[in-house]
Design an enzyme around this catalytic site. Structure first.
Site, PDB file in Angstrom:
ATOM      1  N   SER A 247      69.175  39.850  33.987  1.00  0.00           N
ATOM      2  CA  SER A 247      68.884  40.871  35.003  1.00  0.00           C
ATOM      3  C   SER A 247      70.026  41.870  35.203  1.00  0.00           C
ATOM      4  O   SER A 247      70.232  42.364  36.310  1.00  0.00           O
ATOM      5  CB  SER A 247      68.486  40.217  36.328  1.00  0.00           C
ATOM      6  OG  SER A 247      67.346  39.396  36.135  1.00  0.00           O
TER       7      SER A 247
ATOM      8  N   GLU B  43      74.194  33.607  29.325  1.00  0.00           N
ATOM      9  CA  GLU B  43      72.960  33.990  30.000  1.00  0.00           C
ATOM     10  C   GLU B  43      72.427  32.819  30.820  1.00  0.00           C
ATOM     11  O   GLU B  43      71.740  31.935  30.274  1.00  0.00           O
ATOM     12  CB  GLU B  43      71.897  34.400  28.965  1.00  0.00           C
ATOM     13  CG  GLU B  43      72.295  35.594  28.141  1.00  0.00           C
ATOM     14  CD  GLU B  43      71.074  36.394  27.696  1.00  0.00           C
ATOM     15  OE1 GLU B  43      71.082  37.607  27.877  1.00  0.00           O
ATOM     16  OE2 GLU B  43      70.105  35.794  27.195  1.00  0.00           O
TER      17      GLU B  43
ATOM     18  N   GLY C  78      67.828  42.664  28.694  1.00  0.00           N
ATOM     19  CA  GLY C  78      66.412  42.577  28.338  1.00  0.00           C
ATOM     20  C   GLY C  78      65.644  43.737  28.946  1.00  0.00           C
ATOM     21  O   GLY C  78      65.642  44.851  28.418  1.00  0.00           O
ATOM     22  N   GLY C  79      65.021  43.492  30.081  1.00  0.00           N
ATOM     23  CA  GLY C  79      64.134  44.468  30.731  1.00  0.00           C
ATOM     24  C   GLY C  79      64.719  45.872  30.808  1.00  0.00           C
ATOM     25  O   GLY C  79      64.042  46.851  30.463  1.00  0.00           O
TER      26      GLY C  79
ATOM     27  N   TRP D  59      65.148  43.485  23.048  1.00  0.00           N
ATOM     28  CA  TRP D  59      63.795  43.976  23.386  1.00  0.00           C
ATOM     29  C   TRP D  59      62.777  42.867  23.552  1.00  0.00           C
ATOM     30  O   TRP D  59      61.697  43.091  24.061  1.00  0.00           O
ATOM     31  CB  TRP D  59      63.307  44.949  22.300  1.00  0.00           C
ATOM     32  CG  TRP D  59      63.976  46.283  22.311  1.00  0.00           C
ATOM     33  CD1 TRP D  59      65.037  46.681  23.090  1.00  0.00           C
ATOM     34  CD2 TRP D  59      63.607  47.417  21.523  1.00  0.00           C
ATOM     35  NE1 TRP D  59      65.345  47.990  22.827  1.00  0.00           N
ATOM     36  CE2 TRP D  59      64.489  48.462  21.867  1.00  0.00           C
ATOM     37  CE3 TRP D  59      62.628  47.650  20.556  1.00  0.00           C
ATOM     38  CZ2 TRP D  59      64.418  49.725  21.277  1.00  0.00           C
ATOM     39  CZ3 TRP D  59      62.561  48.901  19.958  1.00  0.00           C
ATOM     40  CH2 TRP D  59      63.439  49.924  20.326  1.00  0.00           C
ATOM     41  N   LYS D  60      63.068  41.675  23.040  1.00  0.00           N
ATOM     42  CA  LYS D  60      62.090  40.572  23.044  1.00  0.00           C
ATOM     43  C   LYS D  60      60.827  41.032  22.297  1.00  0.00           C
ATOM     44  O   LYS D  60      60.946  41.765  21.334  1.00  0.00           O
ATOM     45  CB  LYS D  60      61.810  40.124  24.474  1.00  0.00           C
ATOM     46  CG  LYS D  60      63.125  39.892  25.237  1.00  0.00           C
ATOM     47  CD  LYS D  60      62.987  39.224  26.538  1.00  0.00           C
ATOM     48  CE  LYS D  60      64.379  39.035  27.143  1.00  0.00           C
ATOM     49  NZ  LYS D  60      64.367  38.204  28.317  1.00  0.00           N
TER      50      LYS D  60
HETATM   51  P1  PGA Z   1      66.800  40.367  31.305  1.00  0.00           P
HETATM   52  O1  PGA Z   1      66.919  39.556  29.931  1.00  0.00           O
HETATM   53  O2  PGA Z   1      67.856  41.425  31.288  1.00  0.00           O
HETATM   54  O3  PGA Z   1      65.415  40.912  31.311  1.00  0.00           O
HETATM   55  O4  PGA Z   1      67.023  39.368  32.414  1.00  0.00           O
HETATM   56  C1  PGA Z   1      68.165  39.286  29.367  1.00  0.00           C
HETATM   57  C2  PGA Z   1      67.991  38.510  28.088  1.00  0.00           C
HETATM   58  O5  PGA Z   1      67.056  37.707  28.013  1.00  0.00           O
HETATM   59  O6  PGA Z   1      68.754  38.693  27.135  1.00  0.00           O
END
Ligand code: PGA
Length: 270
Positions: free
Chosen positions: A232, A186, A253-254, A30-31
């Protein structure tokens, strides 16, 4: 059927079996998003959507959201992870959180060495290693992030960079500890940019990481380690990425912030 056909098919069958032996893990990262109350709502929306999952479902959330996430996920197949930890057990480290604190709360996983932490919080390969050891000692499962910058890919040193990050992260980790480790490949240029690595690029580098683990330990350890792709990954591209031999899951993430999108990715992990 020729001999070469037969050998090729046998290799394909072996690959299928090996991939089935590995745990597929779909983890949200989730950051710095969602408040504790939003966390409770999210988990109550997500739980029915992923209850039939064929893979491990994890949400890695900010420290302040952990308690609500754990309470809301109780009795479901959703596991909870943190996004960071400090490598010391306790002491004068204002603002930090230790592995024992996370474990005591009921946390199972912890993301370590995410590129944003390397970039904005000065984490190094060596501090990542210390965190991995601290997490394992406390009984947490580290999701260790490795990945090259765009300039490094363009310079043709992806293999060197990712191999070095993996080797240093795993210093002092025994082969029996490896069953609790996940590596997340990543590529930094693909994180939050909408630029996904192609399924072939993801598979190639996850394969390189598996090769490094095989050299450090042995082939059995390498073949049973879960290696995720992140960068992504979304509801549209997940099934192609997850279909690759060396890609055993995703760190998302997103697309993990919306329960609908995240659950589509979970269903793509068959
Ligand atoms: P993202 O992030 O899916 O938004 O690119 C992935 C991550 O940072 O783990």
């Amino acid at each position: 059927m020729t001999l070469s056909h037969l050998c090729f098919n046998m290799e394909k069958d072996d690959e299928k079996m090996n991939k089935q032996l590995r745990k597929t893990v779909i983890a949200g990262n989730w950051k710095m998003n969602k408040t504790p109350s939003e966390t409770t709502t999210f988990v109550s929306e997500l739980k029915d959507k992923v209850s039939g999952a064929d893979c491990e479902v994890v949400i890695c959330v900010p420290f302040v959201d952990l308690q609500n996430a754990i309470a809301a996920a109780k009795g479901t197949n959703i596991k909870v992870g943190a996004e960071n930890l400090h490598y010391e057990k306790s002491g004068a480290f204002t603002g930090e959180v230790s592995a024992d604190m996370l474990k005591d709360l009921g946390v199972e996983y912890v993301v370590i060495g995410h590129s944003e932490r390397r970039q904005y919080f000065n984490e190094t390969n060596l501090s990542v290693n210390k965190k991995v050891i601290a997490a394992l000692e406390a009984g947490l499962k580290p999701i260790v992030c490795v990945g090259e910058l765009l300039e490094e890919r363009e310079q043709g040193i992806t293999e060197e960079v990712v191999s070095l990050q993996t080797k240093i992260a795993l210093m002092g980790v025994s082969s029996s500890d490896m069953k609790n480790i996940i590596i997340a490949y990543e590529p930094v240029w693909a994180i939050g940019t909408g630029k996904t690595a192609t399924a072939e690029q993801a598979d190639e580098v996850c394969g390189i990481i598996r090769g490094v683990i095989s050299k450090l330990y042995n082939n059995d350890v390498a073949e049973s380690t879960t290696i995720q792709y992140g960068g992504s990954m979304n509801a549209k591209n997940a099934s192609e990425l997850l279909g690759k031999y060396h890609v055993d899951g995703g760190l998302i993430g997103g697309a993990s912030l919306k329960s609908e999108d995240f659950s589509i990715i979970v269903s793509a992990a068959k």
